[in-house]
Design a protein around this motif. Structure first.
Motif, PDB file in Angstrom:
ATOM      1  N   GLN A   2      -1.753 -40.052 -71.319  1.00  0.00           N
ATOM      2  CA  GLN A   2      -0.776 -40.875 -70.291  1.00  0.00           C
ATOM      3  C   GLN A   2      -1.295 -42.432 -69.273  1.00  0.00           C
ATOM      4  N   PRO A   3      -0.730 -43.553 -69.340  1.00  0.00           N
ATOM      5  CA  PRO A   3      -1.585 -44.216 -68.570  1.00  0.00           C
ATOM      6  C   PRO A   3      -0.871 -43.512 -67.698  1.00  0.00           C
ATOM      7  N   ILE A   4      -2.120 -44.737 -67.041  1.00  0.00           N
ATOM      8  CA  ILE A   4      -2.587 -44.186 -65.015  1.00  0.00           C
ATOM      9  C   ILE A   4      -1.840 -45.984 -64.473  1.00  0.00           C
ATOM     10  N   PRO A   5      -1.480 -45.399 -63.600  1.00  0.00           N
ATOM     11  CA  PRO A   5      -0.541 -46.034 -62.424  1.00  0.00           C
ATOM     12  C   PRO A   5      -1.310 -48.015 -62.290  1.00  0.00           C
ATOM     13  N   GLY A   6      -0.411 -48.577 -62.728  1.00  0.00           N
ATOM     14  CA  GLY A   6      -1.153 -49.852 -63.076  1.00  0.00           C
ATOM     15  C   GLY A   6      -0.753 -50.353 -64.058  1.00  0.00           C
ATOM     16  N   LEU A   7      -1.484 -50.038 -65.195  1.00  0.00           N
ATOM     17  CA  LEU A   7      -2.007 -50.342 -66.541  1.00  0.00           C
ATOM     18  C   LEU A   7      -0.927 -50.538 -67.197  1.00  0.00           C
ATOM     19  N   THR A   8       0.126 -50.195 -66.913  1.00  0.00           N
ATOM     20  CA  THR A   8       1.544 -50.542 -67.591  1.00  0.00           C
ATOM     21  C   THR A   8       1.697 -52.353 -66.972  1.00  0.00           C
ATOM     22  N   ALA A   9       1.802 -51.693 -66.257  1.00  0.00           N
ATOM     23  CA  ALA A   9       1.634 -54.104 -65.262  1.00  0.00           C
ATOM     24  C   ALA A   9       0.125 -54.271 -66.215  1.00  0.00           C
ATOM     25  N   TRP A  10      -0.465 -53.503 -65.609  1.00  0.00           N
ATOM     26  CA  TRP A  10      -1.992 -54.842 -65.686  1.00  0.00           C
ATOM     27  C   TRP A  10      -1.521 -55.162 -68.121  1.00  0.00           C
ATOM     28  N   VAL A  11      -0.873 -54.569 -68.838  1.00  0.00           N
ATOM     29  CA  VAL A  11      -1.201 -54.993 -70.000  1.00  0.00           C
ATOM     30  C   VAL A  11       0.697 -55.957 -70.270  1.00  0.00           C
ATOM     31  N   GLU A  12       1.213 -55.787 -69.336  1.00  0.00           N
ATOM     32  CA  GLU A  12       2.706 -56.884 -69.137  1.00  0.00           C
ATOM     33  C   GLU A  12       1.697 -58.007 -69.052  1.00  0.00           C
ATOM     34  N   GLY A  13       1.348 -58.098 -67.816  1.00  0.00           N
ATOM     35  CA  GLY A  13       0.930 -59.053 -67.119  1.00  0.00           C
ATOM     36  C   GLY A  13      -0.356 -59.658 -68.256  1.00  0.00           C
ATOM     37  N   LEU A  14      -0.660 -59.254 -69.950  1.00  0.00           N
ATOM     38  CA  LEU A  14      -0.825 -60.104 -70.190  1.00  0.00           C
ATOM     39  C   LEU A  14      -0.792 -60.804 -72.051  1.00  0.00           C
ATOM     40  N   GLY A  15       0.775 -59.909 -71.650  1.00  0.00           N
ATOM     41  CA  GLY A  15       1.823 -60.137 -73.085  1.00  0.00           C
ATOM     42  C   GLY A  15       1.795 -59.380 -73.832  1.00  0.00           C
TER      43      GLY A  15
END
Length: 82
Positions: free
Chosen positions: A14-27
């Motif tokens: 399961q994603p760690i906190p902040g990982l989803t935003a980091w991935v989205e920041g990569l487009g």
């Protein structure tokens, strides 16, 4: 080359906190990714193919997967250090 970190949803991760935003920041769309390998300066992305309804396109042996590809990164995901 051995990755610095590996995130693999096929093994129940399961994603760690902040990982989803980091991935989205990569487009990238985190809903498509089933595996993400972090290397120095790049991330190798493994994604599912989605159908017109936004669901995983299924083949007789499971979901269809794209060829992995690399994305340049300038920072590491939250909680990862080199």
């Amino acid at each position: 080359m051995t990755p610095i970190a590996v995130y693999d949803t096929t093994s129940g991760w399961q994603p760690i906190p902040g990982l989803t935003a980091w991935v989205e920041g990569l487009g990238l769309d985190p809903r498509l990714i089933y595996r993400l390998e972090i290397h120095q300066g790049r991330a190798r992305v493994f994604e599912y193919v989605m159908n017109e309804q936004g669901r995983k396109r299924l083949l007789p042996d499971g979901p269809e997967k794209r060829e992995p590809y690399d994305v340049a990164i300038t920072s590491l995901p939250p909680g990862v250090s080199a």
